[in-house]
Design an enzyme around this catalytic site. Structure first.
Site, PDB file in Angstrom:
ATOM      1  N   ASP A 114       0.797  -1.233   0.000  1.00  0.00           N
ATOM      2  CA  ASP A 114       0.000   0.000   0.000  1.00  0.00           C
ATOM      3  C   ASP A 114       0.826   1.279   0.000  1.00  0.00           C
ATOM      4  O   ASP A 114       0.492   2.265   0.675  1.00  0.00           O
ATOM      5  CB  ASP A 114      -0.955   0.009   1.189  1.00  0.00           C
ATOM      6  CG  ASP A 114      -2.060  -1.019   1.065  1.00  0.00           C
ATOM      7  OD1 ASP A 114      -2.097  -1.744   0.061  1.00  0.00           O
ATOM      8  OD2 ASP A 114      -2.886  -1.119   1.989  1.00  0.00           O
TER       9      ASP A 114
ATOM     10  N   LYS B 128      -5.821  -5.645  -4.136  1.00  0.00           N
ATOM     11  CA  LYS B 128      -6.610  -6.193  -3.039  1.00  0.00           C
ATOM     12  C   LYS B 128      -7.706  -5.210  -2.657  1.00  0.00           C
ATOM     13  O   LYS B 128      -7.601  -4.009  -2.938  1.00  0.00           O
ATOM     14  CB  LYS B 128      -5.720  -6.482  -1.824  1.00  0.00           C
ATOM     15  CG  LYS B 128      -5.050  -5.260  -1.203  1.00  0.00           C
ATOM     16  CD  LYS B 128      -4.041  -5.678  -0.138  1.00  0.00           C
ATOM     17  CE  LYS B 128      -3.387  -4.470   0.527  1.00  0.00           C
ATOM     18  NZ  LYS B 128      -4.292  -3.715   1.397  1.00  0.00           N
TER      19      LYS B 128
ATOM     20  N   CYS C 233      -2.709  -2.707   7.316  1.00  0.00           N
ATOM     21  CA  CYS C 233      -2.463  -3.659   6.236  1.00  0.00           C
ATOM     22  C   CYS C 233      -1.130  -4.391   6.365  1.00  0.00           C
ATOM     23  O   CYS C 233      -1.021  -5.553   5.962  1.00  0.00           O
ATOM     24  CB  CYS C 233      -2.577  -2.959   4.894  1.00  0.00           C
ATOM     25  SG  CYS C 233      -4.264  -2.381   4.572  1.00  0.00           S
TER      26      CYS C 233
END
Length: 208
Positions: free
Chosen positions: A18, A116, A149
């Site tokens: 991310d 995702k 995450c």
């Protein structure tokens, strides 16, 4: 001190989680929502350095990114927000938006990118199958954010029988206390911690 064989290039992949504008840039959604991004630039610099070290040592660089579309949120997620009194949140990393673009380390041609729509990079992405296909049993993880995450990915990697190393200065959170607590929890339960310089040094030795 990290042992050379623990992250030997032939068994290890680097996973960057991310590293995206909505999470990392003053122009992104999290900054606009008032979150403190002061720890992010240093983490992304270290993550980019680690990516360069990995490539030089022939360690695969893998990227996981959040990509959302309207209506992606699960019923459980929507109800969780409602129960917390959160009526709406700014959309994050919408497909095709500037906010979904990479910030910091950038994937190069041929490097795998996994999209995702959950916290964990393993959730519905094919990441595990890819790691098995390239015969990697160890993940070095960097990226954002530490307690969300990154930690979700680390815990699931461990549950799927991968060895997990967190590059502790190449991950960041918007609250220092959350960052420290998450690192402590991962070290206690599922991962080893090492600095990006330590990891890069091991990979440099492995090239010789």
């Amino acid at each position: 001190m990290i042992e050379t064989e623990w992250i030997a290039p032939g068994r290890t992949a680097l996973l960057l989680v991310d590293c995206q504008i909505d999470f990392a840039s003053p122009d992104g959604a999290m900054a606009k929502a008032g979150h403190d991004l002061s720890a992010v630039p240093a983490a992304l610099r270290n993550a980019a350095m680690l990516a360069d070290a990995a490539r030089a040592a022939h360690v695969p660089c893998l990227f996981a990114r959040l990509i959302t579309r309207a209506g992606d949120e699960s019923r459980a997620f929507r109800e969780w927000n409602a129960r917390r009194g959160v009526e709406s949140e700014p959309p994050l990393c919408r497909a095709g938006s500037l906010g979904a673009e990479f910030a910091g380390p950038q994937p190069r041609a041929g490097e795998a990118v996994f999209d995702k729509n959950r916290y964990s990079a393993f959730a519905g992405t094919g990441l595990e199958a890819h790691l098995r296909d390239i015969a990697r049993d160890t993940l070095v993880i960097a990226g954002l954010t530490t307690e969300c995450c990154v930690e979700s990915t680390a815990r699931e990697a461990f549950e799927r029988d991968f060895h997990v190393i967190i590059a502790s200065d190449a991950v960041a959170a918007y609250e220092p206390g959350l960052h420290r607590a998450s690192l402590k929890a991962m070290e206690l339960n599922c991962a080893l911690l090492a600095s990006s310089a330590e990891i890069a040094a091991v990979w440099e030795i492995s090239k010789e």
